[in-house]
Write a protein that holds these residues in place. Structure first.
Motif, short mmCIF file in Angstrom:
data_model
loop_
_atom_site.label_atom_id
_atom_site.label_comp_id
_atom_site.label_asym_id
_atom_site.label_seq_id
_atom_site.Cartn_x
_atom_site.Cartn_y
_atom_site.Cartn_z
N GLN A 111 -4.24 6.58 7.85
CA GLN A 111 -4.85 6.27 6.53
C GLN A 111 -4.28 4.98 6.03
O GLN A 111 -5.02 4.18 5.18
N GLN A 160 -9.11 -1.74 3.80
CA GLN A 160 -10.25 -1.40 2.47
C GLN A 160 -10.04 -2.09 1.20
O GLN A 160 -10.68 -2.76 0.39
N LEU A 161 -8.64 -1.72 0.93
CA LEU A 161 -8.02 -2.23 -0.58
C LEU A 161 -8.05 -3.75 -0.45
O LEU A 161 -8.52 -4.31 -1.14
N SER A 195 -6.49 2.14 4.71
CA SER A 195 -6.63 1.87 3.20
C SER A 195 -6.06 0.50 2.95
O SER A 195 -6.63 -0.43 2.06
N LEU A 207 -0.36 9.46 2.44
CA LEU A 207 -1.29 8.98 3.27
C LEU A 207 -0.59 8.96 4.87
O LEU A 207 0.60 8.63 5.07
N VAL A 264 0.99 -1.21 0.16
CA VAL A 264 0.09 0.06 0.19
C VAL A 264 0.91 1.16 0.01
O VAL A 264 0.55 2.15 -0.74
#
Lengths: 503, 97, 490
Positions: free
Chosen positions: B25, B32-33, B29, B21, B10
């Protein structure tokens, strides 16, 4: 352990540079000579005030879309044909994604897996035989859009950079060779021949000062060592802004890699591809960056553009537009005009205009050798000094031929003829008018006889030397004859004096 | 955690995309990703005959080309008026280093 | 005259007949916007030249000079479509101050037809979303229930038509962004065939999927607008050269002999029973109009959402790279270039947009390209193939537009995947490039509209509009207005 390393190093130190094969591949970016940009109708004219040749498309404004310039395609195909490339019957567009302020869309529209021109080749040779003739294979040639220009603050005070997008979107053809060149001289010859071809077929002006032709070189060494071939890490030298810089930087880099290998023994497996720049002032290459893993361009097909297909008929029509290429002209000048390869090359390498000039002069004066000598020396000297192209040369081929006819028929001796030519150039006169102006007229036989007799009489010591066998001494008398009458033909004077002296 | 992505990837992707980020975050992230990739990852399991060519664009036509004609460019002032920083001639950006 | 009861076609007739002036028409809708926008947030920008344009058109008509086919008709335009001199933000902080120096081709065509751009409508940032909650300028509310989303991403366009703030709105549809909000707001929304309408000036989300289309009360109105905006554009390489018929001409053709396929895969689990029964009812109506129905299969439908959520983010990650702080965007304070990029993009984009850029960047990057982007593009081929097969047997494909009625604001805010799955019936048309329409087909027990989707062969928008119009000739759902916004009572 240390001693093992030491002995390996010593072994490397015993390798001579003659056991090294230099391996060079070139990447050349050529701006194609279109009126408008690759994907929009802004002008490609060089030198306009900053940011006055842009629109929503080439500044990548939201919502704008590209449409391909047909002429760029035509010129790319023409180039491909001249370079013996396979021409793709169907080609497509891809996006190369990276961030830079002079790249407005955050990606460059380029061609990834279906370039317009595929494999081809270019033959190079040296007229003086400095290297064996070689066929440099071409990997591909693809179309892409140029980026803009960044002007960085060089004061090291960390000032802002300025961005000019006039150049953004100018069509570029990127020509990539296989690593087929074996010396810096070959690389230079390749570049020279490539440029010549591009100018001959009119696809680019190849003006390096204006950036119409830019080249990068990839180089490494193959070294015979310990019974195997070792390859050194590949280095890409960026932004070579002249052919001389290309040759020197590659020469330098080959030696640097060899020295480094002798010191450290690093091979291609130990180090990623490195990018270096050529420092012209110090005549060295300097490290720019290692191609880091994050240089991930994420190529994918550009969904804003559709494929372009080219028919056999279209390709044939473009092929018909290609006149004879430089190599053919060299052959033609050698065979039809009987020039030595070196002399043919001198003319051909000056461009198509000089070839035509030569042919016209040679055809009309009837002596191609004389034409070649005079053009190779007198005309080229003038062009070099004035910076003009042959189409601006003041003496028309017909006039040049007139002049040379008189030389061939001995009506005018060489030195006087050169004076006439200078006068023709300076005063834009015809041959006859220039001769008239210089007061040149033929010296009649009786006057010539009396001049020769006078010289022998006034310089008995020279006459004696000549009679004693020092024939060369006659030159001194010939020189003096010109002072007595500048129109005296030195050849005739010489022959007559020798005859009088019974030689 | 997803089989496709971890925090390090990420971070690398955020760098490629030039999006800063925060630590928090990055965590969010990654999660969620990861979930989305687990879902779209089902495509890996779709078996297709080898001869299925990719379909990249919804129009399969060729040759949209234009003639090489110059039209006037957009007025510089109107182009540069949208720029966050410009001196009236150039766009201006912070230095590379 | 009661303007609120008139659709675009009727307005145009009355304007043309001189029953109504363009100025009166524009004033009416400007007033409606004034009254209503505060509660709905459908518009982000109102044109300050609309009235002037109306005066010019009235004057031209009064002097007997020719006027265009849309003379005096107000049109709301999604804010992701460029309007020269009128701020165009795509719902993003990134473009908060962007004033395009050019018009989108469709805007130019509407203006050339003497339509009047009345304002710019709110949207999910860069059209990424199915709820219009992801706008820098705040969420749009559903006129049928203010705690519900209007759908997205063209939520502002859908809400403004439903709430009688404009008779026509222009939307864009990348995976359902016209049809799903049309369904949630009880209006008619048409996504044309890919290539039918120029994308020039449409701020790209996913270039191979994006398509502009009309959002209106009736199919007849959509036919009117499509006839104006459709057609080849030399500025868009992907725009089709197919002839554009006058779509208003074939509306009255009866449905006798038209074959409609009911897609089996559209009635699987996840479909709200109320939506299902409504769609079944609508099927019977179409049969009663002479259509023949049968069951068909689009076997790759289960992979459509996954395919879409690879392809669209990949293209978006590249399309949105231009928002870098250099030329026309917001720029964050920074001392060096890298910082400027990273901070500008961190602060200028909303979370959903960043998420999708990250997803697309990942799926295109070295090592993942084949497994994601390439594989998705190959599955996309199969999805297209499914349609080719189906359209060998039927003329239209019928099903629900969305598995549910409008959901509550904030309902999916912590679960983007659940929101993505709501696009299940709409994304396939974009992937295959075929045209599709959503029309109102019922109202749920809780008072929310239900949409019916019809899909057709490429470039056969005529068939969609014909069937939709025939349906609307015998049903009243399209004329039902949200109780809150029925317009002034007379």
């Amino acid at each position: 352990m240390n001693s093992v390393n030491e002995s390996a190093k010593e072994a490397r130190a015993r390798v001579g540079f003659d056991q090294v094969t230099v391996v060079i591949g070139m990447e050349v970016h050529v701006q194609l000579a279109t009126q408008s940009k690759l994907f929009c109708s802004c002008s490609t004219q060089f030198g306009a005030p900053p940011n006055t040749q842009t629109c929503e498309v080439c500044t990548g404004m939201p919502g704008s879309l590209p449409v391909i310039n047909n002429q760029a395609l035509q010129l790319a195909i023409k180039t491909g044909l001249a370079l013996n490339c396979e021409i793709a019957r169907s080609t497509k567009w891809d996006r190369k994604n990276y961030f830079y302020p002079d790249l407005p869309k955050g990606y460059q529209i380029s061609q990834f897996d279906k370039p317009i021109c595929g494999k081809g080749y270019l033959d190079i040779a040296d007229a003086n035989g400095a290297f064996e003739p070689r066929r440099v294979r071409l990997e591909r040639a693809h179309l892409e859009e140029d980026a803009g220009k960044s002007i960085h603050d060089e004061s090291s005070r960390g000032g802002n950079s300025k961005i000019d997008l006039n150049r953004t979107g100018t069509p570029l053809l990127e020509i990539v060779t296989k690593p087929d060149m074996r010396s810096a001289a070959e690389a230079r010859a390749f570049l020279t021949e490539l440029k010549l071809i591009l100018v001959y077929i009119g696809v680019s002006d190849c003006n390096m000062q204006q950036g119409s032709l830019r080249c990068d070189g990839n180089i490494n060494l193959h070294i015979e060592f310990g019974g195997q071939t070792i390859a050194t890490p590949i280095v890409e030298i960026k932004n070579l802004n002249s052919f001389r810089a290309a040759e020197r930087s590659l020469t330098y880099e080959a030696r640097r890699q060899f020295d480094l290998w002798q010191q450290c023994g690093l091979t291609i497996d130990d180090s990623p591809k490195q990018t270096r720049g050529w420092n012209d002032a110090q005549q060295v290459t300097t490290m720019q960056r290692e191609k880091e893993e994050s240089a991930d361009y994420r190529y994918f097909p550009d969904p804003d553009l559709i494929a372009v297909s080219t028919s056999e008929e279209e390709i044939a029509a473009i092929e018909e537009q290609i006149d004879r290429l430089p190599a053919i002209w060299r052959e033609h000048l050698s065979e039809v005009y009987n020039l030595k390869p070196y002399d043919a090359d001198v003319i051909v390498s000056q461009g198509r205009g000089l070839v035509d000039y030569f042919r016209e002069v040679a055809d009309q004066c009837g002596d191609s050798r004389i034409a070649s000598n005079w053009i190779g020396q007198e005309v080229l000297r003038y062009l070099n000094e004035s910076g003009l192209e042959i189409d601006r040369y003041p003496v028309a081929p017909r006039q040049m031929a007139e002049l040379l006819k008189r030389v061939v028929s001995n009506q005018l001796e060489q030195t006087r003829a050169k004076e006439v030519l200078n006068e023709m150039v300076a005063s834009q006169l015809s041959v006859a008018a220039a001769i008239e102006k210089l007061g040149i007229k033929a010296v009649d036989h009786d006057e010539l006889k009396s001049i020769c007799q006078q010289l022998i009489d006034e310089h008995p010591e020279v006459a004696k030397q000549i009679q004693d066998g020092n024939i060369k001494a006659v030159g001194r008398l010939v020189g003096k004859a010109r002072k007595l009458n500048p129109n005296a033909n030195p050849g005739l004077v010489k022959d007559m004096i020798l005859k009088f002296l019974g030689i | 955690m997803s089989e496709f992505i971890d925090r390090a990837v990420v971070e690398q992707v955020a760098r490629l995309a030039r999006i800063h980020l925060s630590e928090q975050q990055l965590d969010a992230s990654s999660k969620q990703l990861g979930e989305i990739l687990n879902y779209v990852g089902q495509l890996e399991r779709v078996t297709l005959p080898d001869d299925v060519e990719p379909f990249f664009g919804a129009i399969e036509s060729v040759n949209a080309i234009r003639a090489d004609e110059v039209n006037s460019s957009v007025d510089r002032d109107s182009i540069l008026s949208n720029a966050p920083d410009s001196d009236g001639e150039f766009y201006s950006v912070p230095p590379v280093f | 005259m009661e303007i609120s009861n008139l659709g675009a076609s009727e307005l145009v007739s009355h304007l043309s007949a001189g029953h109504l002036t363009a100025v009166d028409c524009i004033q009416y809708f400007l007033q409606r916007i004034e009254q209503t926008n505060q509660s709905l947030n459908a518009f982000v920008n109102i044109s300050d030249t609309a009235l002037q344009r109306a005066r010019e058109i009235d004057a031209r008509r009064a002097s007997g000079k020719p006027v265009g086919p849309l003379a005096g008709l107000p049109i709301a335009v999604k804010d992701g479509i460029c309007t020269s001199g009128l701020k165009t933000t795509a719902g993003s902080k990134m473009l908060e101050q962007f004033v395009p120096p050019y018009d989108a081709t469709i805007v130019r065509r509407l203006i050339d037809a003497d339509g009047i751009v009345i304002g710019k409508t709110n949207m999910d940032e860069f059209a990424m979303g199915s709820s219009t909650e992801h706008s820098h300028f705040g969420a749009v509310k559903n006129p049928w229930s203010l705690d519900r989303v209007p759908g997205g991403s063209s939520g502002g366009s859908a809400a403004c038509v439903a709430a009688d703030m404009s008779p026509v709105a222009i939307g864009s549809d990348t995976g359902g962004s016209i049809r799903q909000p049309a369904s949630f707001c009880g209006i008619t929304g048409l996504k044309p065939t890919y290539g039918r309408v120029s994308r020039y000036g449409l701020i790209a989300f996913a270039s191979s999927l994006d398509q502009i289309g009309p959002m209106t009360r009736t199919a007849k109105d959509s036919a009117l607008i499509l006839s104006v905006i459709a057609g080849h554009d030399v500025k868009d390489s992907t725009s089709a050269k197919n002839d554009v018929p006058d779509f208003t001409r074939s509306l009255e053709k009866p449905l006798t002999g038209v074959r409609i396929g009911i897609c089996r895969e559209h009635f699987d689990e996840g479909l709200d029973p109320e939506v299902e029964s409504c769609v079944r009812e609508a099927t019977k109506v179409l049969e009663s109009l002479g259509a023949a129905t049968c069951e068909i299969h689009l076997p790759h439908t289960p992979y459509a959402v996954a395919t879409y959520y690879v392809v669209a983010p990949c293209e978006a990650s590249s399309n949105l790279a231009r928002y870098d702080g250099v030329r026309y965007t917001y720029r964050a304070a920074a001392t060096d270039l890298e910082q400027m990029y990273c901070q500008t993009r961190a602060a200028g984009f909303g979370d959903e947009v960043k998420q999708r850029i990250m997803l697309g960047t990942y799926a295109l990057s070295s090592g993942y390209y084949d497994a994601f982007y390439l594989k998705a593009s190959r599955v996309r081929r199969m999805i297209k193939h499914d349609y080719d097969q189906a359209f060998g047997e039927v003329d239209l494909i019928l099903g629900p537009t969305s598995p549910t009625t409008a959901f509550s604001i904030g309902e999916h805010s912590h679960n983007p995947l659940a929101m993505y799955l709501a696009d299940i019936y709409t994304v396939s048309a974009n992937l295959a490039g075929v045209p599709a329409i959503s029309i109102p087909a019922g109202i749920s027990a809780s008072g929310l509209p239900i949409g019916l989707q019809l899909q057709a062969r490429s470039f056969d928008e005529g068939a969609l509009l014909q069937a939709a119009h025939q349906f609307q000739s015998v049903t009243g759902w399209h004329a039902t207005k949200p109780p809150l916004y029925q317009g002034p009572q007379t």
